[in-house]
Design a protein around this motif. Structure first.
Motif, PDB file in Angstrom:
ATOM      1  N   ARG A 121      -4.149   6.193  -9.927  1.00  0.00           N
ATOM      2  CA  ARG A 121      -4.186   5.193  -8.330  1.00  0.00           C
ATOM      3  C   ARG A 121      -3.545   4.924  -8.022  1.00  0.00           C
ATOM      4  N   TYR A 136     -16.931   0.244  -9.542  1.00  0.00           N
ATOM      5  CA  TYR A 136     -16.865   2.251  -8.535  1.00  0.00           C
ATOM      6  C   TYR A 136     -16.443   2.281 -10.008  1.00  0.00           C
ATOM      7  N   GLY A 141      -6.655   3.934   5.747  1.00  0.00           N
ATOM      8  CA  GLY A 141      -7.072   4.492   6.784  1.00  0.00           C
ATOM      9  C   GLY A 141      -7.937   6.296   6.297  1.00  0.00           C
ATOM     10  N   GLU A 142      -7.797   6.413   5.248  1.00  0.00           N
ATOM     11  CA  GLU A 142      -8.320   8.163   4.991  1.00  0.00           C
ATOM     12  C   GLU A 142      -9.495   7.812   4.755  1.00  0.00           C
ATOM     13  N   ASP A 143      -9.833   8.913   5.357  1.00  0.00           N
ATOM     14  CA  ASP A 143     -11.778   9.295   5.307  1.00  0.00           C
ATOM     15  C   ASP A 143     -11.878   9.436   3.660  1.00  0.00           C
ATOM     16  N   ARG A 144     -12.620   9.884   3.234  1.00  0.00           N
ATOM     17  CA  ARG A 144     -13.759   9.583   1.388  1.00  0.00           C
ATOM     18  C   ARG A 144     -12.394  10.875   0.867  1.00  0.00           C
ATOM     19  N   MET A 156      -9.371   4.526  -4.209  1.00  0.00           N
ATOM     20  CA  MET A 156      -9.193   3.377  -3.270  1.00  0.00           C
ATOM     21  C   MET A 156      -7.717   2.900  -2.224  1.00  0.00           C
ATOM     22  N   PRO A 157      -6.317   2.779  -2.687  1.00  0.00           N
ATOM     23  CA  PRO A 157      -5.219   2.406  -1.703  1.00  0.00           C
ATOM     24  C   PRO A 157      -5.289   3.607  -0.509  1.00  0.00           C
ATOM     25  N   ASN A 188       0.810  -1.364   0.168  1.00  0.00           N
ATOM     26  CA  ASN A 188      -0.282   0.025  -0.405  1.00  0.00           C
ATOM     27  C   ASN A 188       0.608   1.264  -0.217  1.00  0.00           C
ATOM     28  N   LEU A 242      -7.959   5.411   0.958  1.00  0.00           N
ATOM     29  CA  LEU A 242      -8.973   3.966   2.123  1.00  0.00           C
ATOM     30  C   LEU A 242      -8.455   3.525   2.547  1.00  0.00           C
ATOM     31  N   MET A 243      -7.223   2.982   1.608  1.00  0.00           N
ATOM     32  CA  MET A 243      -6.517   0.870   2.656  1.00  0.00           C
ATOM     33  C   MET A 243      -6.047   1.405   3.449  1.00  0.00           C
ATOM     34  N   GLN A 301     -13.894   6.925  -7.613  1.00  0.00           N
ATOM     35  CA  GLN A 301     -13.720   5.893  -5.883  1.00  0.00           C
ATOM     36  C   GLN A 301     -12.758   4.602  -6.236  1.00  0.00           C
TER      37      GLN A 301
END
Lengths: 224, 478
Positions: A158, A102, A116-119, A110-111, A86, A113-114, A106
């Motif tokens: 991404r 997605y 732990g970041e918020d959107r 994705m990486p 990651n 979010l993986m 989205q």
């Protein structure tokens, strides 16, 4: 001391095919300096995909040693390899490997979010990359609504948005027409000029020429 | 990965596959609807039982006597109403076995003496025992079935207020006692043009309180009415409506019972159908002594009802009642039925039915769960590459596991919600078949809980399989 991102020594990998043992990588010595754009060139069945999986921490090596950005990968457990994939590696696949349900944004975030970041934060962090790759007007589209070149740009976005130490591209132009392929390779050159470290795996000599350095892999052995 | 983001991914996946979600959750929809309906029917059944027994007191014992036609030394049950289930406790007293299906029965054996001041053949002198006739062919069935050879209940015995007073004086632990009888009589009056047959109940003043009867108009029968043998009556709600058009019209009117005028001194509130005892709505209540004087003479079969102070002590009270009656009637066998046991038996049979239906609903849930598991397995297979991508870009096993489990839970929860909504939709249809349903929030919550558990349990294995996929193999899958 050289600033090496990848440092591999005598890496071996074999698979069992029924009762037979198939030696795919036979003592690979390979290193990549930070900021380098390297192409690994080899024909089908030469072991380049296996090498890419090991570099990408998606497969383990049987023997030898492998260090990525100073982390000794051959001594790392699967749980930590997830984090390394990651944080350290941005994957660009031949078939884009976007998630079809997605939309573009989205997929890109994705990486982040993986990890732990918020959107909202992730979308803000990716905005610069999105603009640079000209995807701003495509963010709500699904991958199926994009051309091959656009899909690969989404995959590159991404890979870039997590600001990895290494961009690992597996046949990035393999599924594209010549014009789209050339655009992607120009983009790689630009990313290289911006200081990104890129390792590109290809079977095409013309594609490999875009790299700063080319190494050949034949029958599981590497020739610099 | 944040939990909220995993939920968002689940939401996206579900929205993208609406039709598949709906098809997958059909088993859960049916299961949840079944659970809600089953619980509603169970509660409806309990409410029915409560309604049907509301004129009975849990501590009540009904004592009655039935003259035997055939005289065989054993009885085939009493005259009490029968309940499905047949699981009522039977207390056999004396040496004569009691056979038969209905109600709890207590048997007392006694000899008889004749003569009674109120027309009942009380304490008659004839006794049974040896020398009782046996069946043609020389069989003595009384002996054969463990009896003493005595022939029971051949004599006419009419329980009387004296018997009731004997019981209340001799049996400890009683709070109240009353005596009633019923008879069919032709009546007219009010809007009735031709005579109609109605159940007339001869009761004492305390009957209304003992049977939880409430009055809409007027008062119940008094002790003075009984002592003076007054021609006064209290009408059941339906009887009042049938005869006079309304309860209000009936009050203080005159109704003719066996051609004699009775003043309507009160009208009962609607009681609903009852499983045991007198159906109050359809009956006409008159003073006990009035009925004997003007309607029946001694030709009645009264029932003495005693109330035990302590419901838990009802067995001992029944034993004592039997002993008191045995002293008066050594050769007679009385039926003593226990209202509490009737209620318990009816509730028990209702609970059994509910449990059976819940078991059926559980099977539906399991089938629904297996359906979810199958679809999730297919889904994991279909999305293997997607799982590979997520793993390649840093998705942990926990993230993948959670995503698939939450997806299964969401599918089952959606199914549960639809099922609960559907159950509320179909309940009017079910009640149209005269099945009482008491819809409850508890039932709905239980159904949703079951749905969620089913989704989690059956979704776990496919989710676990997905989380264990090797990224490089998952990516390589077609």
């Amino acid at each position: 001391m050289t600033d090496q991102i990848i440092s591999m020594h005598n890496v071996c990998k074999s698979y069992k095919m029924g009762t037979e043992k198939l030696n795919v990588l036979k003592g690979i010595d390979f290193s990549v300096d930070r900021g380098e754009f390297t192409a690994i060139l080899g024909p089908s069945g030469s072991g380049k995909s296996t090498l890419m999986n090991i570099i990408g921490c998606m497969d383990t090596l049987d023997s030898g040693s492998y260090s990525l950005n100073g982390i000794q990968i051959d001594e790392t457990k699967e749980r930590d390899l997830v984090k390394i994939r990651n944080h350290e590696i941005g994957f660009i696949f031949q078939n884009y490997h976007l998630i079809p349900t997605y939309n573009v944004m989205q997929n890109i975030i994705m990486p982040l979010l993986m990890r732990g970041e918020d959107r909202k934060t992730a979308e803000r962090d990716c905005r610069e990359v999105v603009d640079m790759l000209g995807l701003s007007d495509r963010l709500k589209h699904k991958p199926s609504e994009l051309s091959g070149g656009q899909r690969q740009r989404v995959a590159i976005a991404r890979a870039l948005c997590s600001k990895p130490s290494l961009l690992l591209a597996d046949e990035p132009t393999g599924a594209l027409d010549q014009q789209s392929g050339t655009e992607v390779l120009r983009l790689f050159t630009k990313l290289h000029e911006m200081g990104n470290t890129i390792v590109m795996i290809t079977h095409d000599m013309n594609v490999a020429k875009w790299a700063e350095r080319t190494v050949n892999i034949v029958d599981g052995q590497m020739y610099q | 990965m944040r939990f909220s983001e995993i939920l968002n991914l689940v939401r996206i996946n579900l929205i993208q596959n609406k039709f598949k979600v709906l098809l997958t959750s059909i088993g859960i929809i049916v299961g949840a609807a079944t659970i809600v309906c089953v619980i509603a029917i169970g509660k409806g059944g309990q409410a029915d039982v409560a309604d049907q027994f509301r004129n009975l007191n849990a501590g009540a014992l009904d004592i009655s006597y039935e003259q035997s036609e055939g005289s065989s030394g054993f009885s085939f049950g009493g005259s009490l109403p029968s309940f499905s289930g047949g699981s009522m406790p039977s207390f056999d007293g004396g040496s004569v076995p009691s056979f038969g299906g209905s109600g709890s029965s207590f048997s007392a054996t006694a000899s008889k003496e004749s003569g009674s001041s109120d027309g009942s053949s009380r304490r008659s002198s004839r006794s049974g025992g040896s020398g009782m006739p046996s069946f043609d062919g020389g069989f003595d069935l009384g002996s054969m079935f463990g009896g003493s050879g005595e022939v029971k209940n051949r004599e006419k015995i009419t329980l009387s207020t004296e018997d009731m007073e004997d019981i209340t004086a001799s049996v400890p632990g009683l709070s109240e006692a009353t005596i009633t009888y019923t008879t069919k009589q032709n009546i007219y009056g009010g809007n009735i043009e031709e005579t109609e047959s109605y159940t007339i109940a001869g009761t004492l003043s305390d009957y209304a309180g003992l049977s939880n009867l409430s009055l809409l108009f007027g008062d119940y029968l008094s002790d003075t009415d009984n002592e003076n043998k007054t021609k006064v009556c209290v009408l059941g709600y339906s009887a009042a409506k049938n005869i006079f058009g309304s309860a209000e019209e009936a009050y203080d009117s005159i109704v003719y019972i066996d051609d004699r005028p009775y003043t309507v001194g009160g009208v009962l509130a609607e009681q609903g159908s009852v499983e045991a005892g007198i159906s109050a709505d359809e009956a006409i209540f008159i003073p006990y002594a009035t009925g004997i004087k003007y309607l029946t003479g001694s030709d009645i079969s009264p029932t003495i009802t005693v109330i035990a102070e302590d419901v838990d002590n009802i067995g001992a009270v029944a034993e004592n009642v039997r002993s008191v009656l045995a002293a008066s009637y050594p050769n007679a066998e009385f039926t003593i039925s226990d209202a509490g046991s009737k209620m318990e038996a009816a509730n028990k049979s209702n609970r059994t039915l509910t449990l059976m239906l819940i078991a059926m609903a559980s099977i539906v849930f399991i089938i629904g769960g297996i359906g979810i598991m199958n679809v999730l397995f297919v889904s994991v297979k279909e999305r293997t590459q997607e799982i590979g991508i997520l793993k390649a870009i840093g998705g942990s096993r926990r993230d993948i596991l959670l995503e698939f489990i939450l997806e299964a839970c969401s599918i089952s929860l959606i199914g549960g919600i639809i099922g609960v909504a559907m159950s509320f939709g179909v309940s009017p249809l079910i009640t149209s078949f005269s099945i009482r349903m008491e819809m409850s929030v508890t039932g709905a919550l239980l159904a949703l809980g079951f749905s969620l558990v089913t989704g989690t349990v059956f979704g776990f294995y496919p989710a676990w399989k997905a989380s264990r996929l090797v990224p490089v193999e998952a990516l390589a899958s077609e």
